[in-house]
Design a protein around this motif. Structure first.
Motif, PDB file in Angstrom:
ATOM      1  N   GLU A 189     -15.769  20.809  10.656  1.00  0.00           N
ATOM      2  CA  GLU A 189     -15.514  21.242  12.037  1.00  0.00           C
ATOM      3  C   GLU A 189     -16.812  21.338  12.833  1.00  0.00           C
ATOM      4  OE1 GLU A 189     -14.108  25.441  13.759  1.00  0.00           O
ATOM      5  OE2 GLU A 189     -12.642  24.501  12.426  1.00  0.00           O
ATOM      6  N   ARG A 190     -17.814  22.005  12.257  1.00  0.00           N
ATOM      7  CA  ARG A 190     -19.095  22.189  12.963  1.00  0.00           C
ATOM      8  C   ARG A 190     -19.846  20.871  13.127  1.00  0.00           C
ATOM      9  NH1 ARG A 190     -21.741  27.912  10.904  1.00  0.00           N
ATOM     10  NH2 ARG A 190     -19.931  29.202  11.388  1.00  0.00           N
ATOM     11  N   LEU A 191     -19.842  20.066  12.066  1.00  0.00           N
ATOM     12  CA  LEU A 191     -20.560  18.800  12.113  1.00  0.00           C
ATOM     13  C   LEU A 191     -19.885  17.829  13.084  1.00  0.00           C
ATOM     14  CD1 LEU A 191     -22.840  17.009  11.135  1.00  0.00           C
ATOM     15  CD2 LEU A 191     -21.460  16.437   9.125  1.00  0.00           C
ATOM     16  N   SER A 192     -18.574  17.795  13.080  1.00  0.00           N
ATOM     17  CA  SER A 192     -17.835  16.930  14.000  1.00  0.00           C
ATOM     18  C   SER A 192     -18.164  17.273  15.454  1.00  0.00           C
ATOM     19  CB  SER A 192     -16.338  17.065  13.753  1.00  0.00           C
ATOM     20  OG  SER A 192     -15.627  16.258  14.649  1.00  0.00           O
ATOM     21  N   GLN A 193     -18.212  18.552  15.748  1.00  0.00           N
ATOM     22  CA  GLN A 193     -18.536  18.996  17.107  1.00  0.00           C
ATOM     23  C   GLN A 193     -19.945  18.547  17.499  1.00  0.00           C
ATOM     24  OE1 GLN A 193     -18.314  23.250  17.614  1.00  0.00           O
ATOM     25  NE2 GLN A 193     -18.724  23.139  19.804  1.00  0.00           N
TER      26      GLN A 193
END
Length: 155
Positions: free
Chosen positions: A58-62
């Protein structure tokens, strides 16, 4: 291009993983069928489960969406390295002492290019692997500079 994407993805992923007290084990960027896949392997001392992978994803995708370092469409996958974790550097080899490993070399060492056995030592850029051969165990010293691929092994 794949190496450049991997390097840029690693730079973006590292602060996220540092914040979560996790380790970046490896990154793959390759075409599978018609699709490009960015695969990020993470780990920590307690082991990584679905919850940790989802959080990092989730964090990396953002962050990847914000910085947009990869041209075109791709799939992002975040997972643990699993039972066959790759061994890429001195820290990995030191941590694997006492475990079974699979090592493939660029050129022959003592007449072999594939070594599967117990990693008994890592010293001075050289790994020592004990391999059972029929009724005895033989120790092979393999210089790290000759190692093409290495990973933990499930014998």
């Amino acid at each position: 291009m794949a190496n450049n994407v991997k390097e840029r993805a690693a730079v973006i992923a590292q602060p996220i993983l540092d914040d979560l007290d996790m380790e970046l084990v490896d990154i793959e960027y390759k075409k599978e069928g018609q699709n490009w896949v960015l695969r990020v392997f993470i780990d920590n001392d307690e082991g990584v489960g679905l919850e940790e992978c989802s959080l990092v994803s989730e964090r990396l995708s953002q962050k990847l969406d914000e910085e947009d370092p990869i041209p075109g469409f791709y799939y992002l996958e975040v997972s643990s390295p699993g039972a066959e974790r790759p061994l890429k550097n001195a820290k990995d080899f030191e941590g694997a002492v006492g475990k079974n490993v699979y090592v493939k070399t660029y050129e022959q060492v003592d007449g072999k290019k594939v070594f599967e056995g117990l990693l008994t030592a890592y010293e001075g850029g050289e790994v020592t692997i004990n391999i059972r051969e029929k009724t005895r165990t033989k120790a092979f010293q393999v210089p790290e500079r000759l190692i093409a691929t290495a990973r933990l092994s499930v014998l």
